[in-house]
Design an enzyme around this catalytic site. Structure first.
Site, PDB file in Angstrom:
ATOM      1  N   CYS A 115       9.934 -34.256  17.669  1.00 27.49           N
ATOM      2  CA  CYS A 115      10.000 -35.325  16.649  1.00 27.49           C
ATOM      3  C   CYS A 115      11.099 -36.337  16.939  1.00 27.49           C
ATOM      4  O   CYS A 115      11.096 -37.425  16.368  1.00 27.49           O
ATOM      5  CB  CYS A 115      10.188 -34.727  15.267  1.00 27.49           C
ATOM      6  N   HIS A 270      11.988 -40.464  10.814  1.00 30.32           N
ATOM      7  CA  HIS A 270      10.866 -39.607  11.208  1.00 30.32           C
ATOM      8  C   HIS A 270      10.123 -39.190   9.933  1.00 30.32           C
ATOM      9  O   HIS A 270      10.731 -38.985   8.886  1.00 30.32           O
ATOM     10  CB  HIS A 270      11.408 -38.381  11.950  1.00 30.32           C
ATOM     11  N   ASN A 300       2.617 -35.913   9.585  1.00 29.95           N
ATOM     12  CA  ASN A 300       3.650 -35.892  10.622  1.00 29.95           C
ATOM     13  C   ASN A 300       2.974 -36.038  11.987  1.00 29.95           C
ATOM     14  O   ASN A 300       2.284 -35.124  12.440  1.00 29.95           O
ATOM     15  CB  ASN A 300       4.422 -34.568  10.520  1.00 29.95           C
TER      16      ASN A 300
HETATM   17  N1  ACO Z   1      -0.964 -24.678   0.355  1.00 26.08           N
HETATM   18  C1  ACO Z   1      -0.647 -23.901  -0.691  1.00 26.08           C
HETATM   19  N2  ACO Z   1       0.325 -22.979  -0.660  1.00 26.08           N
HETATM   20  C2  ACO Z   1       1.016 -22.837   0.493  1.00 26.08           C
HETATM   21  C3  ACO Z   1       0.732 -23.625   1.618  1.00 26.08           C
HETATM   22  C4  ACO Z   1      -0.305 -24.563   1.532  1.00 26.08           C
HETATM   23  N3  ACO Z   1      -0.657 -25.368   2.544  1.00 26.08           N
HETATM   24  N4  ACO Z   1       1.581 -23.280   2.597  1.00 26.08           N
HETATM   25  C5  ACO Z   1       2.371 -22.304   2.119  1.00 26.08           C
HETATM   26  N5  ACO Z   1       2.032 -22.042   0.834  1.00 26.08           N
HETATM   27  C6  ACO Z   1       2.622 -21.079  -0.081  1.00 26.08           C
HETATM   28  C7  ACO Z   1       3.506 -20.085   0.614  1.00 26.08           C
HETATM   29  O1  ACO Z   1       2.726 -18.992   1.080  1.00 26.08           O
HETATM   30  C8  ACO Z   1       4.464 -19.681  -0.513  1.00 26.08           C
HETATM   31  O2  ACO Z   1       3.816 -18.736  -1.324  1.00 26.08           O
HETATM   32  P1  ACO Z   1       4.662 -17.502  -1.995  1.00 26.08           P
HETATM   33  O3  ACO Z   1       5.727 -18.162  -2.858  1.00 26.08           O
HETATM   34  O4  ACO Z   1       3.627 -16.773  -2.768  1.00 26.08           O
HETATM   35  O5  ACO Z   1       5.242 -16.748  -0.823  1.00 26.08           O
HETATM   36  C9  ACO Z   1       4.616 -20.950  -1.331  1.00 26.08           C
HETATM   37  O6  ACO Z   1       3.499 -21.792  -0.971  1.00 26.08           O
HETATM   38  C10 ACO Z   1       5.912 -21.707  -1.070  1.00 26.08           C
HETATM   39  O7  ACO Z   1       6.102 -21.845   0.283  1.00 26.08           O
HETATM   40  P2  ACO Z   1       7.441 -22.416   0.865  1.00 26.08           P
HETATM   41  O8  ACO Z   1       7.383 -22.356   2.353  1.00 26.08           O
HETATM   42  O9  ACO Z   1       8.581 -21.790   0.183  1.00 26.08           O
HETATM   43  O10 ACO Z   1       7.357 -23.954   0.424  1.00 26.08           O
HETATM   44  P3  ACO Z   1       8.450 -25.069   0.573  1.00 26.08           P
HETATM   45  O11 ACO Z   1       8.746 -25.610  -0.739  1.00 26.08           O
HETATM   46  O12 ACO Z   1       9.595 -24.664   1.460  1.00 26.08           O
HETATM   47  O13 ACO Z   1       7.650 -26.223   1.377  1.00 26.08           O
HETATM   48  C11 ACO Z   1       7.349 -27.148   3.583  1.00 26.08           C
HETATM   49  C12 ACO Z   1       7.107 -25.958   2.653  1.00 26.08           C
HETATM   50  C13 ACO Z   1       6.608 -28.334   3.036  1.00 26.08           C
HETATM   51  C14 ACO Z   1       6.805 -26.817   4.966  1.00 26.08           C
HETATM   52  C15 ACO Z   1       8.853 -27.475   3.677  1.00 26.08           C
HETATM   53  O14 ACO Z   1       9.596 -26.300   3.885  1.00 26.08           O
HETATM   54  C16 ACO Z   1       9.191 -28.469   4.790  1.00 26.08           C
HETATM   55  O15 ACO Z   1       8.819 -29.613   4.746  1.00 26.08           O
HETATM   56  N6  ACO Z   1       9.968 -28.076   5.806  1.00 26.08           N
HETATM   57  C17 ACO Z   1      10.423 -28.948   6.867  1.00 26.08           C
HETATM   58  C18 ACO Z   1       9.334 -29.527   7.741  1.00 26.08           C
HETATM   59  C19 ACO Z   1       9.956 -30.317   8.870  1.00 26.08           C
HETATM   60  O16 ACO Z   1      10.903 -31.067   8.698  1.00 26.08           O
HETATM   61  N7  ACO Z   1       9.510 -30.179  10.094  1.00 26.08           N
HETATM   62  C20 ACO Z   1      10.240 -30.799  11.179  1.00 26.08           C
HETATM   63  C21 ACO Z   1       9.480 -31.613  11.998  1.00 26.08           C
HETATM   64  S1  ACO Z   1       8.118 -30.839  12.729  1.00 26.08           S
HETATM   65  C22 ACO Z   1       8.388 -30.939  14.428  1.00 26.08           C
HETATM   66  O17 ACO Z   1       9.448 -31.172  14.888  1.00 26.08           O
HETATM   67  C23 ACO Z   1       7.230 -30.600  15.314  1.00 26.08           C
END
Ligand code: ACO
Length: 343
Positions: A115, A270, A300
């Protein structure tokens, strides 16, 4: 020797025509438009038609960048390509693009900064130009990620985040008249400063394991069955690191150039998560209208997010000559960085 500066002469982008909404994804996995929008800001993304490669997707972006710069691809004397989703495991897409664009036998360098690809790419192009090793560099950032996503419940945490897209920049060497280099205190166009960092202890927090040499046999039936051929992430760890590192690197660059956040005309971050960008913007003290986001439409697109933002910001009249611009990214590696540019 006369001092040289690096000026972005043209920027272009290309996204596939196929729109995939959150509701479309909900047909393949337990997810919802509400969950995705609330957590990420993403409403839809674009997926290529099967058979379209990462280099194919980049070609119209290169064409647009070259037209805006008033040059042909063959007028460039180097290619820097940033992607995590190349056409082949090797070689990179730089050489593939050299051939498809009928360019001279110029150096072609692939960068693996995920990224942060645009940031590392711009910093590299700037260093080559200032060292006198390049006069006009083509920087290409392209990703076809849809085929590596697992569109099922097992892969839903990653599958909803990513899309396909491409961006390209033509970066040109120009003389510094009277030795005046681009700075936050004058109106000389060019890249003012760049800073980058990495922390490989986070490699397995956001990665795609196979094919790779940690897998005995490189790519095995077990890799296919276990899902190691799809990207994995600890979302919360990545989220926290992204906010901390982006803030840290932006503060470093602004302070060492004597720039207050209020002086920045446009931040091009980003596009990984709207909440990450909002948190960084708020802590940095930049107003909402000075940050360009389009994650809502494209998700993304990894290395391609910032050049797509740049190109759209130019089209929308939000990015104009003379603006002071800050790019900002964090991604797999971990890698991060920013560029300060007089547009
Ligand atoms: N739809 C519905 N529910 C989902 C989904 C989905 N697509 N994905 C996960 N869940 C569930 C999980 O299983 C979890 O359930 P549980 O509470 O029963 O265990 C619940 O939703 C919450 O999941 P979390 O992972 O805690 O959700 P969070 O609020 O952390 O959001 C997210 C997840 C959006 C991925 C966030 O953590 C994020 O944006 N992280 C950073 C992403 C990023 O910056 N990436 C960097 C660049 S990528 C690169 O470099 C290639």
């Amino acid at each position: 020797m006369e001092k040289t500066r690096s000026v972005i002469r043209g920027v272009g982008h290309n996204v596939p025509t196929q729109v995939v909404t959150n509701n479309d994804l909900a047909k393949f996995m337990d997810t919802s438009d509400e969950w995705i929008v609330e957590r990420t800001g993403i409403r839809e993304r674009r997926f290529v038609e099967p058979g379209t490669t990462t280099s194919d997707l980049a070609l119209p972006a290169v064409q647009m960048a070259c037209e805006r710069a008033g040059v042909e691809p063959r007028d460039c004397d180097m290619i820097i390509a940033a992607t995590l989703s190349p056409d082949y495991f090797f070689p990179g897409i730089g050489t593939v693009l050299q051939s498809k664009l009928a360019m001279n036998h110029v150096p072609a360098l692939d960068l693996r900064a995920q990224c942060s690809g645009l940031i590392y790419g711009l910093a590299t192009a700037d260093a080559y130009i200032r060292a006198g090793m390049g006069k006009r560099i083509l920087l290409v950032c392209s990703e076809v990620q849809s085929p590596i996503l697992e569109l099922s419940n097992r892969g839903r945490d990653m599958a909803v985040l990513f899309g396909d897209g491409a961006g390209a920049l033509v970066i040109e060497a120009q003389p510094c008249l009277n030795g005046e280099t681009p700075s936050s205190k004058n109106s000389v166009r060019g890249i003012i400063d760049s800073a980058m960092g990495s922390d490989g202890s986070g490699a397995q927090q956001l990665f795609l394991k196979a094919p790779g040499s940690t897998t005995k046999g490189f790519l095995t039936q077990e890799s296919l069955d276990s899902g190691d051929i799809h990207p994995k992430m600890d979302g919360r760890v990545v989220f926290k690191n992204a906010v901390t590192r982006m803030l840290e690197v932006a503060t470093t660059v602004l302070e060492r150039n004597g720039v207050s956040p209020g002086e920045i005309d446009l931040v091009l971050p980003h596009q990984a998560n709207l909440r990450i960008n909002d948190a960084v913007r708020e802590k940095l003290g930049v107003s909402q209208e000075r940050v360009f986001n389009n994650i809502q439409k494209y998700g993304n697109t990894t290395a391609a997010t910032i050049p797509i933002c740049m190109s759209e910001a130019v089209e929308q009249g939000k990015l104009k000559e003379g603006n002071l611009v800050l790019t900002l990214a964090f991604g797999a590696g971990f890698t991060w960085g920013c560029n300060l540019i007089r547009w």
